[in-house]
Motif scaffolding. Sequence first.
Motif, PDB file in Angstrom:
ATOM      1  N   ARG B   5       0.769  -1.025  -0.063  1.00 48.94           N
ATOM      2  CA  ARG B   5      -0.014  -0.091   0.058  1.00 48.94           C
ATOM      3  C   ARG B   5       0.714   1.201  -0.009  1.00 48.94           C
ATOM      4  NH1 ARG B   5      -1.689   3.738   3.265  1.00 48.94           N
ATOM      5  NH2 ARG B   5      -3.736   4.332   3.753  1.00 48.94           N
ATOM      6  N   VAL B   6       0.885   2.048  -1.118  1.00 45.11           N
ATOM      7  CA  VAL B   6       1.677   3.031  -1.246  1.00 45.11           C
ATOM      8  C   VAL B   6       0.985   4.217  -1.282  1.00 45.11           C
ATOM      9  CG1 VAL B   6       3.583   4.107  -2.618  1.00 45.11           C
ATOM     10  CG2 VAL B   6       3.349   1.776  -2.735  1.00 45.11           C
ATOM     11  N   ALA B   7       1.193   5.284  -0.385  1.00 45.12           N
ATOM     12  CA  ALA B   7       0.618   6.553  -0.226  1.00 45.12           C
ATOM     13  C   ALA B   7       1.659   7.868  -0.789  1.00 45.12           C
ATOM     14  CB  ALA B   7       0.244   7.049   1.249  1.00 45.12           C
ATOM     15  N   VAL B   8       1.041   8.653  -1.637  1.00 41.41           N
ATOM     16  CA  VAL B   8       1.782   9.568  -2.578  1.00 41.41           C
ATOM     17  C   VAL B   8       1.105  10.803  -2.428  1.00 41.41           C
ATOM     18  CG1 VAL B   8       2.807  10.133  -4.686  1.00 41.41           C
ATOM     19  CG2 VAL B   8       1.766   7.790  -4.281  1.00 41.41           C
ATOM     20  N   HIS B   9       1.855  12.007  -2.196  1.00 43.43           N
ATOM     21  CA  HIS B   9       1.193  13.251  -2.077  1.00 43.43           C
ATOM     22  C   HIS B   9       1.732  13.799  -3.369  1.00 43.43           C
ATOM     23  CE1 HIS B   9       1.594  12.949   2.239  1.00 43.43           C
ATOM     24  NE2 HIS B   9       0.499  12.308   2.075  1.00 43.43           N
ATOM     25  N   ILE B  10       0.858  14.593  -3.885  1.00 39.08           N
ATOM     26  CA  ILE B  10       1.129  15.355  -5.183  1.00 39.08           C
ATOM     27  C   ILE B  10       0.763  17.027  -4.753  1.00 39.08           C
ATOM     28  CG2 ILE B  10       0.703  15.978  -7.606  1.00 39.08           C
ATOM     29  CD1 ILE B  10       1.237  12.907  -7.492  1.00 39.08           C
ATOM     30  N   HIS B  44      -3.955  13.318  -2.594  1.00 42.65           N
ATOM     31  CA  HIS B  44      -3.385  12.174  -1.510  1.00 42.65           C
ATOM     32  C   HIS B  44      -3.871  10.900  -2.299  1.00 42.65           C
ATOM     33  CE1 HIS B  44      -2.471   9.908   2.192  1.00 42.65           C
ATOM     34  NE2 HIS B  44      -3.860   9.592   1.906  1.00 42.65           N
ATOM     35  N   ILE B  45      -2.960  10.076  -2.927  1.00 46.46           N
ATOM     36  CA  ILE B  45      -3.257   8.776  -3.651  1.00 46.46           C
ATOM     37  C   ILE B  45      -2.735   7.800  -3.002  1.00 46.46           C
ATOM     38  CG2 ILE B  45      -3.048   8.009  -5.826  1.00 46.46           C
ATOM     39  CD1 ILE B  45      -2.460  10.549  -7.120  1.00 46.46           C
ATOM     40  N   VAL B  46      -3.532   6.871  -2.599  1.00 42.40           N
ATOM     41  CA  VAL B  46      -3.256   5.481  -2.113  1.00 42.40           C
ATOM     42  C   VAL B  46      -3.176   4.421  -3.085  1.00 42.40           C
ATOM     43  CG1 VAL B  46      -3.799   3.796  -0.384  1.00 42.40           C
ATOM     44  CG2 VAL B  46      -3.879   6.406   0.120  1.00 42.40           C
ATOM     45  N   LEU B  47      -2.366   3.849  -3.620  1.00 38.81           N
ATOM     46  CA  LEU B  47      -2.213   2.760  -4.597  1.00 38.81           C
ATOM     47  C   LEU B  47      -1.999   1.315  -3.887  1.00 38.81           C
ATOM     48  CD1 LEU B  47       0.027   4.820  -6.546  1.00 38.81           C
ATOM     49  CD2 LEU B  47      -1.894   3.899  -7.656  1.00 38.81           C
ATOM     50  N   HIS B  48      -2.697   0.300  -4.214  1.00 36.40           N
ATOM     51  CA  HIS B  48      -2.411  -1.019  -3.900  1.00 36.40           C
ATOM     52  C   HIS B  48      -1.555  -1.588  -4.965  1.00 36.40           C
ATOM     53  CE1 HIS B  48      -5.222  -0.011  -0.670  1.00 36.40           C
ATOM     54  NE2 HIS B  48      -4.531  -1.051  -0.042  1.00 36.40           N
ATOM     55  N   ALA B  80       4.870   8.913   0.580  1.00 38.28           N
ATOM     56  CA  ALA B  80       4.770   9.408   1.819  1.00 38.28           C
ATOM     57  C   ALA B  80       5.015   8.152   2.753  1.00 38.28           C
ATOM     58  CB  ALA B  80       3.192   9.915   2.195  1.00 38.28           C
ATOM     59  N   THR B  81       4.402   6.873   2.368  1.00 42.18           N
ATOM     60  CA  THR B  81       4.635   5.595   3.009  1.00 42.18           C
ATOM     61  C   THR B  81       4.646   4.495   1.852  1.00 42.18           C
ATOM     62  OG1 THR B  81       2.136   5.591   3.394  1.00 42.18           O
ATOM     63  CG2 THR B  81       3.412   6.236   5.152  1.00 42.18           C
ATOM     64  N   VAL B  82       5.380   3.482   2.270  1.00 45.75           N
ATOM     65  CA  VAL B  82       4.965   2.048   1.501  1.00 45.75           C
ATOM     66  C   VAL B  82       5.156   1.144   2.682  1.00 45.75           C
ATOM     67  CG1 VAL B  82       6.245   0.475   0.018  1.00 45.75           C
ATOM     68  CG2 VAL B  82       6.647   2.893  -0.246  1.00 45.75           C
ATOM     69  N   GLU B  83       3.894   0.326   2.582  1.00 47.79           N
ATOM     70  CA  GLU B  83       3.688  -0.400   3.609  1.00 47.79           C
ATOM     71  C   GLU B  83       3.365  -1.790   3.109  1.00 47.79           C
ATOM     72  OE1 GLU B  83       0.219   1.292   5.301  1.00 47.79           O
ATOM     73  OE2 GLU B  83       1.154   2.743   6.514  1.00 47.79           O
ATOM     74  N   ALA B  84       3.656  -3.228   3.675  1.00 50.48           N
ATOM     75  CA  ALA B  84       3.082  -4.216   3.316  1.00 50.48           C
ATOM     76  C   ALA B  84       1.456  -4.254   3.493  1.00 50.48           C
ATOM     77  CB  ALA B  84       3.822  -5.312   3.978  1.00 50.48           C
ATOM     78  N   ALA B  85       0.910  -4.713   2.616  1.00 51.20           N
ATOM     79  CA  ALA B  85      -0.704  -4.855   2.593  1.00 51.20           C
ATOM     80  C   ALA B  85      -1.371  -6.083   2.623  1.00 51.20           C
ATOM     81  CB  ALA B  85      -1.043  -4.086   1.767  1.00 51.20           C
TER      82      ALA B  85
END
Lengths: 85, 85
Positions: B5-10, B44-48, B80-85
């Motif tokens: 799960r990766v969160a990105v701020h643009i 704020h984009i959250v990608l799986h 912003a964050t890279v977490e195992a999901a």
Amino acid sequence: MSRFRVAVHIVPRKGILDPQGKAVSDALHSLGFDGVTDTRIGRHIVLHIAAPDAKAADAQVREMCGKLLANPVTEDFEIATVEAA
Amino acid sequence: MSRFRVAVHIVPRKGILDPQGKAVSDALHSLGFDGVTDTRIGRHIVLHIAAPDAKAADAQVREMCGKLLANPVTEDFEIATVEAA
């Protein structure tokens, strides 16, 4: 009064359709990023505010989210960071 | 392949006018939040995504930002964050 930089994330509620996220997922697939399974798109808001302390800054921004920044029916918000600025 | 799960701020580039942020600052002043001096609004984009490891997930999302998610002329992005999901 001190100055604070507060970052807020406003995200579509769980279970609520996110058409913008769906469109971005589809576009990423077209570009060959096949590993993408889900995309959710929200807003990243950075506010500079004056407040007596960090706790007050946090409370003030929560009130702003309730009154203006987030739509309580379709969106959730979280205060990501409160930093002295 | 693991799932991340990766969160990105643009965010709008420094120095670039952010009309949406300006409008929100003005609206907050009208509501009585006088302490607000600046507001910047980004996405704020959250990608799986599926990737072999966290480093690969980070690299893949950077590529997505360069190709689709961010406008390199007017926007900056940060993972912003890279977490195992």
